[in-house]
Design an enzyme around this catalytic site. Sequence first.
Site, short mmCIF file in Angstrom:
data_model
loop_
_atom_site.label_atom_id
_atom_site.label_comp_id
_atom_site.label_asym_id
_atom_site.label_seq_id
_atom_site.Cartn_x
_atom_site.Cartn_y
_atom_site.Cartn_z
N GLU A 187 0.80 -1.22 0.00
CA GLU A 187 0.00 0.00 0.00
C GLU A 187 0.84 1.27 0.00
O GLU A 187 0.44 2.29 -0.57
CB GLU A 187 -0.98 0.01 1.17
N SER A 239 -7.99 5.78 8.33
CA SER A 239 -8.49 5.37 9.65
C SER A 239 -7.46 5.70 10.71
O SER A 239 -7.77 6.20 11.78
CB SER A 239 -8.78 3.87 9.64
N SER A 242 -0.22 7.36 8.62
CA SER A 242 1.16 6.97 8.30
C SER A 242 1.88 8.16 7.70
O SER A 242 1.29 8.94 6.95
CB SER A 242 1.19 5.80 7.31
N ARG A 254 8.75 4.82 5.65
CA ARG A 254 7.80 5.22 6.68
C ARG A 254 8.59 5.65 7.91
O ARG A 254 9.43 4.91 8.41
CB ARG A 254 6.87 4.06 7.04
#
Length: 429
Positions: A187, A239, A242, A254
């Site tokens: 993702e 939700s 990141s 990340r």
Amino acid sequence: MDNGEGERFVNGNGVEDDLVELTENHDRTHNHHHHHDHKASNGSSSPTNSIVEGHGPIPPMPWFGMDIGGTLTKLIYFEPTDTQFYEEEEVETLKRIRKYLTGNVAYGKSGIRDKHLEMNCVKFGGREGSFHFIRFPTSEMLSFIEMAKAKNFPSLATSICATGGGAYKFEQDFKGIVNLNLLKFDELDCLIKGIHFIDRHNPVCECYYFANASQPDISEKQPYDFRDPYPYLVVNVGSGVSMLAVRSPTDYRRVCGTSLGGGTFLGLCCLLTGCETFEDAIELASCGDNSSVDKLVKDIYGGDYERFGLPGNIVASSFGHMMTSDRRKSVSREDLAKATLVTITNNIGSISRMCALNEKIERVVFVGNFLRVNTISMKLLAYAMDYWSRGMLKALFLEHEGYFGAMGCLLELMRTSTMDGEQLLGERQ
């Protein structure tokens, strides 16, 4: 609730003849309010040029990208408009796909096509056509799968590509119920690739910022040239949240995140106000005053805290006034929604600013469906980045907000097919 932002898929009678055709009355005129100079000259300089031009093997139609998030599922469909040059079998397949995308069974009363985000007259996979952007609650995924079964979707393809946590969560459901394989892609890879592709190929300006960010009441959207953005921090607010430091198209990682995101905002609003949808929560917040819920600096100091440069009107303690019974009795649903929105947004802004400083990055790009119909949070984030960094950090936003993962997923499908020389979607049955 639609708010005029998209086209709702509702057909109470379930009569297919009454469905709105996906391509009906499309406005294919480009919006020329602001163009990037580089839009028309991507050519060989684009890292996705081979995909755009359709060089090498490509998967068979239909071309979908799906991002199954914790709250929303985002779906992108490329609809070719040059079908007069192609086989009758493909044309019939595309007609059937339109019916699938406008069928009420799949989306119940909550599936929406964001027509205002359509990208028309775009070249992709060597074809001319349009990108369509659709979203529905992930809680409706099993209904979506059952619709695929009822509409005999497996006759059109044996696999579909997907990203997001739901690509793993629902993998067995797709396989067991409709015998469809999910081709899963990472993702975060999809997010970055989707951002770059849409920015470079959207006929209109994708990126913008808020001028006069220090004065939210008068700040206005202005286009931002995103041609050479590196390095930048991308803050993906779904939700949860990141944060990725992006230093080149292939160099990103990340660096941080928080569990307090859009899902937190909606969950708390449902508990505190009794609302049912994100749109309802935002509408309540837009009419509220968080100062009746939050304890501000001036409530503690009687004014500004001058020694440390803290204005009196900033929040010192989120929900700090709710400790007293009189305040709790008099507070409104609207004020509670606004305080919840401000609390979540301030937390995201604070963590984002610290990450940007730690990574020595000056541009912070906020994306994700938390920002949909949510100008309040965007202006708060723009103000926070500008104020607390003394103008050193700039908050940037993108028009397609939560769809970049789905776009990147579709790109990964095309890229993998080109690299492997295989038609990953399988043979039509």
